[in-house]
Design a protein around this motif. Structure first.
Motif, mmCIF file in Angstrom:
data_model
loop_
_atom_site.group_PDB
_atom_site.id
_atom_site.type_symbol
_atom_site.label_atom_id
_atom_site.label_comp_id
_atom_site.label_asym_id
_atom_site.label_seq_id
_atom_site.Cartn_x
_atom_site.Cartn_y
_atom_site.Cartn_z
ATOM 1 N N ALA A 21 0.852 -1.187 0.000
ATOM 2 C CA ALA A 21 0.000 0.000 0.000
ATOM 3 C C ALA A 21 0.889 1.239 0.000
ATOM 4 N N GLU A 22 0.421 2.281 -0.659
ATOM 5 C CA GLU A 22 1.157 3.541 -0.729
ATOM 6 C C GLU A 22 0.212 4.704 -0.432
ATOM 7 N N LEU A 23 0.729 5.667 0.295
ATOM 8 C CA LEU A 23 -0.038 6.866 0.645
ATOM 9 C C LEU A 23 0.829 8.092 0.409
ATOM 10 N N MET A 24 0.235 9.110 -0.219
ATOM 11 C CA MET A 24 0.943 10.377 -0.409
ATOM 12 C C MET A 24 0.035 11.533 -0.032
ATOM 13 N N ILE A 25 0.537 12.406 0.822
ATOM 14 C CA ILE A 25 -0.173 13.617 1.232
ATOM 15 C C ILE A 25 0.626 14.814 0.731
#
Length: 233
Positions: free
Chosen positions: A46-50
């Motif tokens: 999983a990848e998350l970018m803010i």
């Protein structure tokens, strides 16, 4: 599978999930043919970018005097946080061994934050973290039957150990340049600001004249100040 969302004019985020199966992977063999396509694997995570953008109208004076100091400070900040969680493993169909992939990196994190001091000056930092790479321990040694007086290593579980995590902090200040036909920036960088001595990977090196080995971390950049200029024309 991914989703993107613009939370406001300056804030956005996106998240992704992935899963991939692999087959007919190559393994080496000690007899007969040198290589065979007899391994399978998988990779998932999983990848998350803010992402935070600065206010594009920050210095045009439109209503900024009515904002609180905290709002003005927030409008000058821009940067992003990216986080990746993953796993990659392999199964050798010839010997039934399950192992981590040699480049399996469960955690990767990047944090970048910049501050617009004024129209010309920006300052910021970048922090990077990633898990150390897997490696196979040497648990002993045995005489080399082909070369008397020499030894061969005895290995433990394939990729059963992991190097210590790698992390690094870089700092930067830069000034915009407008020199007629030339445009660009002048900058000052401090790479590896807290002088972390860790390459995130290890390797065994034999001790000359003995049957012993030393486990050494790969070289990484030392604390390294630098200055530079980038120009376009």
């Amino acid at each position: 599978l991914g989703v993107n969302h613009d939370a406001s004019a300056t804030w956005s985020w996106n998240a992704d999930l992935y899963y991939k199966r692999l087959r007919d992977l190559i393994v080496d063999v000690t007899t007969g043919e040198q290589y065979l396509n007899r391994a399978v694997g998988r990779a998932y995570g999983a990848e998350l970018m803010i992402n935070k953008r600065s206010d594009p109208n920050l210095f045009d004076g439109s209503g900024k005097s009515k904002l609180r100091w905290l709002d003005r400070f927030s409008d000058r900040i821009y940067g992003w946080l990216a986080l990746s969680l993953s796993k990659s493993d392999r199964h050798n169909e010839l010997n039934g061994v399950d192992s981590r992939f040699e480049f399996d990196t469960p955690i990767i994190a990047n944090f970048v934050m910049n501050y617009r001091i004024n129209r010309n000056w920006d300052a910021g930092l970048r922090w990077n973290l990633r898990s150390g790479l897997p490696y196979t321990r040497i648990v002993g040694n045995q005489p080399n039957p082909n070369f008397p007086g020499f030894y061969l290593p005895v290995y433990g579980d394939l990729n059963g150990a992991r190097a210590s995590p790698y992390h690094r902090l870089d700092l930067r200040a830069e000034r915009k340049l407008d020199l007629g036909r030339f445009h660009g920036i002048a900058y000052v960088d401090i790479i590896n600001a807290y002088a972390r001595s860790n390459g995130g990977a290890v390797q065994y090196k034999p001790k000359p004249g003995t049957s012993d080995y030393t486990l050494e971390e790969q070289d990484s950049l030392p604390l390294l100040p630098s200055i530079g200029i980038k120009l376009t024309f």
